[in-house]
Design an enzyme around this catalytic site. Structure first.
Site, PDB file in Angstrom:
ATOM      1  N   HIS A  75      -3.995 -20.619 -16.484  1.00 30.15           N
ATOM      2  CA  HIS A  75      -2.967 -19.802 -15.848  1.00 30.15           C
ATOM      3  C   HIS A  75      -1.890 -19.353 -16.828  1.00 30.15           C
ATOM      4  O   HIS A  75      -1.605 -20.035 -17.801  1.00 30.15           O
ATOM      5  CB  HIS A  75      -2.284 -20.579 -14.723  1.00 30.15           C
ATOM      6  N   TYR A 111       5.427 -30.993 -15.166  1.00 31.11           N
ATOM      7  CA  TYR A 111       5.772 -30.037 -16.204  1.00 31.11           C
ATOM      8  C   TYR A 111       7.069 -29.308 -15.904  1.00 31.11           C
ATOM      9  O   TYR A 111       7.438 -29.110 -14.753  1.00 31.11           O
ATOM     10  CB  TYR A 111       4.639 -29.052 -16.475  1.00 31.11           C
TER      11      TYR A 111
END
Length: 186
Positions: free
Chosen positions: A61, A131
């Protein structure tokens, strides 16, 4: 924190300084001051967390400009193979990737700058993955590359019959089908 260069300019491995004793361990998982001194100025604005089971592949992604994202990723539980693919047109490493095993055991983190696609495969029965992003998620800016694009040559370390994908990740374009969105040196 120790910075480890990867084979591609941009992505960096961060190894925290671990303090262990009979009680367990302690480490700073992130320090804005240390990050800026050793990596560069960046302002993270969003933290994300996912939980996945063995065989899941998430990715590859990215978000297109002006919503492109840099990410700082780490594993809280389990282990993943984390992958960053260079999408910067004109880069000497365009289409090449970095793959790093991140785990709750090794405490490593991977910094993935803007201009890279990102994904991971789950190597343990379960994983909790966290993240930081330097830009907010913008669904209209989503982009992706096929996780199994033969031109990328990624060994996800999962047998093909064990791979679990989202519906979206099952139908992503090959790298050669993408319109250039990132440019090296800009």
């Amino acid at each position: 924190m120790r910075i480890i260069q990867t084979a591609i300019e941009g992505p960096l491995i961060l190894e925290p300084r671990l303090f262990k004793d009979t009680r367990g361990y302690f480490f700073e998982s992130f320090s804005q001051r240390d990050f800026e001194e050793q990596v560069g100025p960046i302002r993270f604005v969003q933290d994300n967390e996912s939980k996945s089971v063995y065989g899941v592949v998430r990715g590859l992604h990215f978000q297109k400009p002006p919503y492109a994202q840099s990410k700082l990723v780490r594993v809280i539980q389990g282990a993943v193979l984390d992958v960053a693919v260079d999408l910067r047109e004109g880069s000497p490493t365009f289409g090449q990737h970095v793959a790093v095993e991140l785990s709750a055991e090794n405490h490593l983190q991977l910094f993935i700058p803007q201009g890279f696609a990102h994904g991971f495969s789950v190597l343990t029965p379960e994983v909790i993955f966290q993240y930081k992003c330097d830009n907010f998620y913008a669904p209209q800016s989503e982009g992706a590359v096929a996780w199994n694009d033969p031109a990328l040559g990624i060994d996800w370390r999962i047998p093909a019959d064990s791979i679990i994908l989202s519906e979206k990740d099952s139908h992503r374009p090959l790298l050669k089908e993408l319109e250039p969105v990132f440019h090296y040196g800009k």
